[in-house]
Design an enzyme around this catalytic site. Structure first.
Site, PDB file in Angstrom:
ATOM      1  N   GLY A 178       9.894  73.242  -5.933  1.00 23.96           N
ATOM      2  CA  GLY A 178       9.882  72.011  -6.726  1.00 23.96           C
ATOM      3  C   GLY A 178       9.379  70.849  -5.882  1.00 23.96           C
ATOM      4  CG  ASN A 179       9.391  66.864  -7.481  1.00 21.82           C
ATOM      5  OD1 ASN A 179       8.293  67.289  -7.829  1.00 21.82           O
ATOM      6  ND2 ASN A 179      10.123  66.084  -8.260  1.00 21.82           N
TER       7      ASN A 179
ATOM      8  CB  SER B 159      20.605  73.048  -2.792  1.00 13.31           C
ATOM      9  OG  SER B 159      19.478  73.879  -2.641  1.00 13.31           O
TER      10      SER B 159
ATOM     11  NE  ARG C 138      15.882  58.044   1.186  1.00 13.15           N
ATOM     12  CZ  ARG C 138      16.302  58.963   0.329  1.00 13.15           C
ATOM     13  NH1 ARG C 138      17.589  59.230   0.216  1.00 13.15           N
ATOM     14  NH2 ARG C 138      15.448  59.614  -0.425  1.00 13.15           N
TER      15      ARG C 138
ATOM     16  CG  HIS D 150      23.177  63.753   1.895  1.00 12.80           C
ATOM     17  ND1 HIS D 150      22.283  62.795   2.285  1.00 12.80           N
ATOM     18  CD2 HIS D 150      22.613  64.377   0.833  1.00 12.80           C
ATOM     19  CE1 HIS D 150      21.243  62.836   1.480  1.00 12.80           C
ATOM     20  NE2 HIS D 150      21.409  63.787   0.588  1.00 12.80           N
TER      21      HIS D 150
END
Ligand SMILES: NC(=O)c1ccc[n+]([C@@H]2O[C@H](COP(=O)([O-])OP(=O)(O)OC[C@H]3O[C@@H](n4cnc5c(N)ncnc54)[C@H](O)[C@@H]3O)[C@@H](O)[C@H]2O)c1
Length: 313
Positions: A10-11, A120, A152, A176
């Site tokens: 996926g992304n 995940s 970030r 997280h």
């Protein structure tokens, strides 16, 4: 000659595979997904950039064919679903726990010596589940969350300081999650100088607050969770393993007394090399940071408890 498999094309998974190929981190990168043709299509698309970008990595895509992943040094697990409307947190954990457990056991059948990087969500809990369900030694199971949160943090610090992100150091430890992560503002530096000497307390607190909602900010803008930085962060951890760089990376690791915690996977700086987690750096936290870490660990344990409630463990 490293082989890395990314589960979930996926992304995040596809971005991670693209970084692994472009930066020549592995000779072979396999992408595996359950959606027929998606991993194959993305792999061919990536291979059609090989000449333009100048890499020799062989990128292969497969639909649920674990045999093609045999002999992988590292698996990066990104398979999972986001929370759907009306779905409870327990239901989400149940679905993703089922996916992660099945995926990891299929990987181990064909690559018994592999190291796992779990992406995940809920990542701290999925990392704990992987460790406990497989019985793997703690050095071979690493969660990727703090790596991204630290990127970030450095981004927001560099913006506030009007500096290049490469001049900034800073790490995020703890869970997280928006409310569980701990950006260590006391230890952040610009060109070696503490940022507390360069930014006002209010400006530094804003950097911390922006970091903590960094993921949610992007979800608000994109309508889904981000993928460039998460994918790159997964590749960064994998690179430190296969190239034995021994980078100190804030990663989700199993604690046995470090930071006053036991029987939990949570973010802490770890030396990541060819053996996976080679050691954990037990920072000397001050009283305020220790209290934040305890609160964060309690929140992660609450999510881990769901695994027992739903009989995933
Ligand atoms: N830890 C982090 O820092 C971080 C950051 C971003 C996203 N995430 C998490 O990463 C996961 C992936 O995010 P995404 O944006 O790439 O989602 P996505 O929906 O784009 O991709 C997930 C992929 O997993 C596949 N998949 C589902 N079940 C599978 C199975 N059993 N085997 C193989 N593939 C399977 C899906 O078909 C899909 O292609 C999510 O759980 C997300 O919350 C974590």
């Amino acid at each position: 000659m490293a082989k890395i498999t990314v589960v979930g094309a996926g992304n995040v998974g596809a971005t991670c595979a693209n970084v692994l190929a472009f930066r020549k981190i592995a000779d072979t990168v396999v992408m595996l997904d359950v959606k027929e043709g998606v991993a194959e299509g993305k792999a061919i698309d990536m291979m059609q950039t090989a000449h333009t970008l100048g890499f020799e990595t062989n990128v292969i895509g497969v639909t649920n064919d674990y045999a093609a992943t045999a002999g992988s040094d590292v698996y990066i697990v990104t398979s999972g679903i986001p929370r759907k409307p009306g779905m409870t947190r327990e239901e989400l954990i149940g679905v993703n726990a089922g996916i992660v457990k099945t995926v990891v056991s299929s990987c181990l059948k064909v690559s018994p010596n592999a190291i796992f990087i779990i992406i995940s969500n809920p990542m701290d809990t999925m990392t704990y589940l992987t460790l406990k369900a497989t019985g793997l030694p703690k050095n071979r199971v690493i969660g990727m969350g703090g790596t991204l949160d630290s990127s970030r943090f450095k981004y927001y610090l560099s913006t506030a300081l009007k500096a290049n992100p490469a001049q900034v150091e800073g790490m995020v430890i703890g869970g997280h999650g928006d409310t569980t992560m701990i950006p260590l503002k006391r230890l952040a530096t610009l060109n070696g100088r503490p940022v507390s000497e360069l930014l006002s307390a209010a400006a530094l607190d804003k950097v911390v607050a922006d970091t903590m909602v960094g993921g949610a900010t992007l979800t608000g803008l994109l309508g889904t969770s981000a993928w460039y930085a998460p994918g790159a962060a997964g590749a960064y951890v994998a690179e430190s393993i296969v190239r034995d760089y021994k980078r100190v990376i804030p990663a989700c690791v199993y604690l046995e007394g470090e930071y006053g915690q036991k029987d939990i996977c949570i973010g802490a700086p770890a030396v990541i090399g060819r053996k996976g987690v080679e050691s954990i750096v037990d920072l000397n936290l001050n009283a305020e940071e220790k209290a934040l870490f305890e609160k964060s660990a309690a929140a992660v344990r609450t999510t881990n408890d769901v695994l027992k409630e739903i009989k995933a463990l």
